[in-house]
Write a protein that holds these residues in place. Sequence first.
Motif, PDB file in Angstrom:
ATOM      1  N   LEU A   1       2.879   7.725   8.277  1.00  0.00           N
ATOM      2  CA  LEU A   1       3.801   6.610   8.091  1.00  0.00           C
ATOM      3  C   LEU A   1       3.131   5.283   8.426  1.00  0.00           C
ATOM      4  O   LEU A   1       3.317   4.287   7.714  1.00  0.00           O
ATOM      5  CB  LEU A   1       5.038   6.818   8.968  1.00  0.00           C
ATOM      6  N   VAL A   2       2.361   5.271   9.493  1.00  0.00           N
ATOM      7  CA  VAL A   2       1.632   4.059   9.860  1.00  0.00           C
ATOM      8  C   VAL A   2       0.608   3.692   8.788  1.00  0.00           C
ATOM      9  O   VAL A   2       0.459   2.529   8.397  1.00  0.00           O
ATOM     10  CB  VAL A   2       0.935   4.249  11.228  1.00  0.00           C
ATOM     11  N   LYS A   3      -0.091   4.699   8.281  1.00  0.00           N
ATOM     12  CA  LYS A   3      -1.082   4.464   7.231  1.00  0.00           C
ATOM     13  C   LYS A   3      -0.426   3.947   5.958  1.00  0.00           C
ATOM     14  O   LYS A   3      -0.953   3.033   5.295  1.00  0.00           O
ATOM     15  CB  LYS A   3      -1.849   5.756   6.956  1.00  0.00           C
ATOM     16  N   LEU A   4       0.730   4.510   5.603  1.00  0.00           N
ATOM     17  CA  LEU A   4       1.461   4.051   4.430  1.00  0.00           C
ATOM     18  C   LEU A   4       1.879   2.599   4.582  1.00  0.00           C
ATOM     19  O   LEU A   4       1.759   1.800   3.647  1.00  0.00           O
ATOM     20  CB  LEU A   4       2.689   4.937   4.210  1.00  0.00           C
ATOM     21  N   TRP A   5       2.364   2.242   5.760  1.00  0.00           N
ATOM     22  CA  TRP A   5       2.801   0.870   6.024  1.00  0.00           C
ATOM     23  C   TRP A   5       1.629  -0.103   5.976  1.00  0.00           C
ATOM     24  O   TRP A   5       1.744  -1.200   5.424  1.00  0.00           O
ATOM     25  CB  TRP A   5       3.502   0.802   7.368  1.00  0.00           C
ATOM     26  N   GLU A   6       0.499   0.282   6.521  1.00  0.00           N
ATOM     27  CA  GLU A   6      -0.665  -0.607   6.547  1.00  0.00           C
ATOM     28  C   GLU A   6      -1.264  -0.832   5.167  1.00  0.00           C
ATOM     29  O   GLU A   6      -1.710  -1.934   4.854  1.00  0.00           O
ATOM     30  CB  GLU A   6      -1.727  -0.038   7.488  1.00  0.00           C
ATOM     31  N   GLU A   7      -1.261   0.196   4.322  1.00  0.00           N
ATOM     32  CA  GLU A   7      -1.909   0.095   3.016  1.00  0.00           C
ATOM     33  C   GLU A   7      -0.977  -0.392   1.919  1.00  0.00           C
ATOM     34  O   GLU A   7      -1.442  -0.945   0.919  1.00  0.00           O
ATOM     35  CB  GLU A   7      -2.498   1.455   2.627  1.00  0.00           C
ATOM     36  N   HIS A   8       0.338  -0.167   2.063  1.00  0.00           N
ATOM     37  CA  HIS A   8       1.278  -0.514   0.988  1.00  0.00           C
ATOM     38  C   HIS A   8       2.507  -1.220   1.556  1.00  0.00           C
ATOM     39  O   HIS A   8       3.640  -0.879   1.208  1.00  0.00           O
ATOM     40  CB  HIS A   8       1.700   0.748   0.222  1.00  0.00           C
ATOM     41  N   LYS A   9       2.301  -2.198   2.402  1.00  0.00           N
ATOM     42  CA  LYS A   9       3.427  -2.847   3.083  1.00  0.00           C
ATOM     43  C   LYS A   9       4.382  -3.506   2.086  1.00  0.00           C
ATOM     44  O   LYS A   9       5.603  -3.333   2.170  1.00  0.00           O
ATOM     45  CB  LYS A   9       2.890  -3.887   4.067  1.00  0.00           C
ATOM     46  N   ALA A  10       3.847  -4.255   1.143  1.00  0.00           N
ATOM     47  CA  ALA A  10       4.707  -4.962   0.192  1.00  0.00           C
ATOM     48  C   ALA A  10       5.505  -3.980  -0.656  1.00  0.00           C
ATOM     49  O   ALA A  10       6.700  -4.178  -0.905  1.00  0.00           O
ATOM     50  CB  ALA A  10       3.855  -5.872  -0.700  1.00  0.00           C
ATOM     51  N   ARG A  11       4.860  -2.919  -1.099  1.00  0.00           N
ATOM     52  CA  ARG A  11       5.561  -1.946  -1.936  1.00  0.00           C
ATOM     53  C   ARG A  11       6.642  -1.209  -1.157  1.00  0.00           C
ATOM     54  O   ARG A  11       7.729  -0.944  -1.685  1.00  0.00           O
ATOM     55  CB  ARG A  11       4.556  -0.954  -2.527  1.00  0.00           C
ATOM     56  N   VAL A  12       6.363  -0.886   0.103  1.00  0.00           N
ATOM     57  CA  VAL A  12       7.362  -0.211   0.934  1.00  0.00           C
ATOM     58  C   VAL A  12       8.585  -1.101   1.120  1.00  0.00           C
ATOM     59  O   VAL A  12       9.737  -0.643   1.013  1.00  0.00           O
ATOM     60  CB  VAL A  12       6.758   0.182   2.292  1.00  0.00           C
ATOM     61  N   LEU A  13       8.364  -2.390   1.397  1.00  0.00           N
ATOM     62  CA  LEU A  13       9.478  -3.322   1.584  1.00  0.00           C
ATOM     63  C   LEU A  13      10.273  -3.479   0.290  1.00  0.00           C
ATOM     64  O   LEU A  13      11.520  -3.483   0.313  1.00  0.00           O
ATOM     65  CB  LEU A  13       8.948  -4.683   2.048  1.00  0.00           C
ATOM     66  N   LEU A  14       9.577  -3.579  -0.834  1.00  0.00           N
ATOM     67  CA  LEU A  14      10.262  -3.760  -2.108  1.00  0.00           C
ATOM     68  C   LEU A  14      11.082  -2.529  -2.481  1.00  0.00           C
ATOM     69  O   LEU A  14      12.250  -2.636  -2.877  1.00  0.00           O
ATOM     70  CB  LEU A  14       9.235  -4.059  -3.203  1.00  0.00           C
TER      71      LEU A  14
END
Length: 227
Positions: free
Chosen positions: A113-126
């Motif tokens: 989850l941390v790795k996903l947030w660090e690499e794809h923060k904008a996409r996760v928020l969108l």
Amino acid sequence: FLMAEFLISNVAIIEEFDAGNRGWAMGALGAMATAGGGFALCLYAMAAGNEYGWRILYIIGVIPLGLLTYFRRQLPETRQFHDRPRESYELRLLESEGCERFTIAFTSLWTPLVKLWEEHKARVLLMSAMVGIYGLASHPAAFYQFKFLESERGYTALDIFFLGVFGGLTAVILYAFLGQASDTYGRRPFLITAYCIFFTSCIIFYNVAAEFLIPVAWIVFAGCGFG
């Protein structure tokens, strides 16, 4: 519980199918889910004359839950699950340091989850915003749709059953068509189109005065919402 199973099914499709066939596989999964919903509507129509009414559906629903538990245990893991390393370097390091198994399990859950947030923060928020808006607008509308038809429009359980049959068939067709077409033309245009049609038909369904437009609006509303 059921939503978790549905999400796991989607993850299994993503891991098992190639990118060019995932839309079709998602469509097949959605079509089967819609078929189950149609069967529930059949039971709803039959339960209308029962003294317990719609409550008996919850008792009947225990049976497929038991079958689901059995089928889930028989489902093999995906190829991607078997192909990837079972333990990463970080987990082996934790074990070598003598950390407890609970800590290791928690770390193995938290690290991706941390790795996903660090690499794809904008996409996760969108994506989170999009799903949140969709849920806020669609779930109350879907939850009260049959109650609205009964109390405000005078529909009987049998009327809702026949309406659900046509709406379910539409949803199955949309699942199959849009799922396969998205493999060819991309997910984004079909998702945007389905969202726009879904919200428009939802507004028409709850606000239109013409009686003949209600079934049409609901079929489109259900088809885009399910499909």
